[in-house]
Design a protein around this motif. Sequence first.
Motif, short mmCIF file in Angstrom:
data_model
loop_
_atom_site.label_atom_id
_atom_site.label_comp_id
_atom_site.label_asym_id
_atom_site.label_seq_id
_atom_site.Cartn_x
_atom_site.Cartn_y
_atom_site.Cartn_z
N THR A 104 0.84 -1.20 0.00
CA THR A 104 0.00 0.00 0.00
C THR A 104 0.87 1.25 0.00
O THR A 104 0.59 2.22 -0.72
N THR A 105 1.94 1.22 0.79
CA THR A 105 2.86 2.35 0.82
C THR A 105 3.58 2.52 -0.51
O THR A 105 3.83 3.64 -0.95
N ALA A 106 3.89 1.40 -1.17
CA ALA A 106 4.52 1.48 -2.48
C ALA A 106 3.58 2.15 -3.49
O ALA A 106 4.01 2.96 -4.33
N ALA A 107 2.31 1.83 -3.41
CA ALA A 107 1.33 2.48 -4.29
C ALA A 107 1.24 3.97 -4.00
O ALA A 107 1.14 4.80 -4.92
N LEU A 108 1.32 4.31 -2.71
CA LEU A 108 1.31 5.73 -2.34
C LEU A 108 2.56 6.43 -2.86
O LEU A 108 2.49 7.58 -3.30
N ALA A 109 3.69 5.74 -2.85
CA ALA A 109 4.93 6.32 -3.38
C ALA A 109 4.79 6.60 -4.87
O ALA A 109 5.24 7.65 -5.36
N LEU A 110 4.18 5.68 -5.60
CA LEU A 110 3.97 5.91 -7.03
C LEU A 110 3.02 7.08 -7.28
O LEU A 110 3.21 7.85 -8.23
N LEU A 111 2.02 7.22 -6.42
CA LEU A 111 1.12 8.37 -6.54
C LEU A 111 1.88 9.67 -6.30
O LEU A 111 1.68 10.66 -7.03
N ALA B 252 8.45 13.30 -0.97
CA ALA B 252 7.46 12.36 -0.46
C ALA B 252 7.62 10.99 -1.13
O ALA B 252 7.44 9.95 -0.48
N PHE B 253 8.00 10.99 -2.41
CA PHE B 253 8.22 9.73 -3.11
C PHE B 253 9.35 8.94 -2.46
O PHE B 253 9.21 7.75 -2.18
#
Length: 86
Positions: A48-55, A64-65
């Motif tokens: 989930t955090t990886a998806a947030l990093a891509l966002l 933030a990435f």
Amino acid sequence: MLRRHEIRILGEMERQLRTDDPALAGELTHPRTRFRDWGTTRRALGFTTAALALLCLALGEGAAFFTTAALAVALILLSHWSVRTE
């Protein structure tokens, strides 16, 4: 391959366990699923955090990435790590 008397002894041990501790016998027969394991939860948080990093990368937030990407990698790589207290 087990001999007949070994199979008979194991059967007797199983029956004794079922009478002495039915909860343990049930746990050994039907073990808990790994879904409840903290490692699995930590891995899900990592993805989930990886998806947030891509966002964050898509929105142009560089700092933030890198922060969320580092957190995601740590969560995924340490998903099986645990602290043992004795």
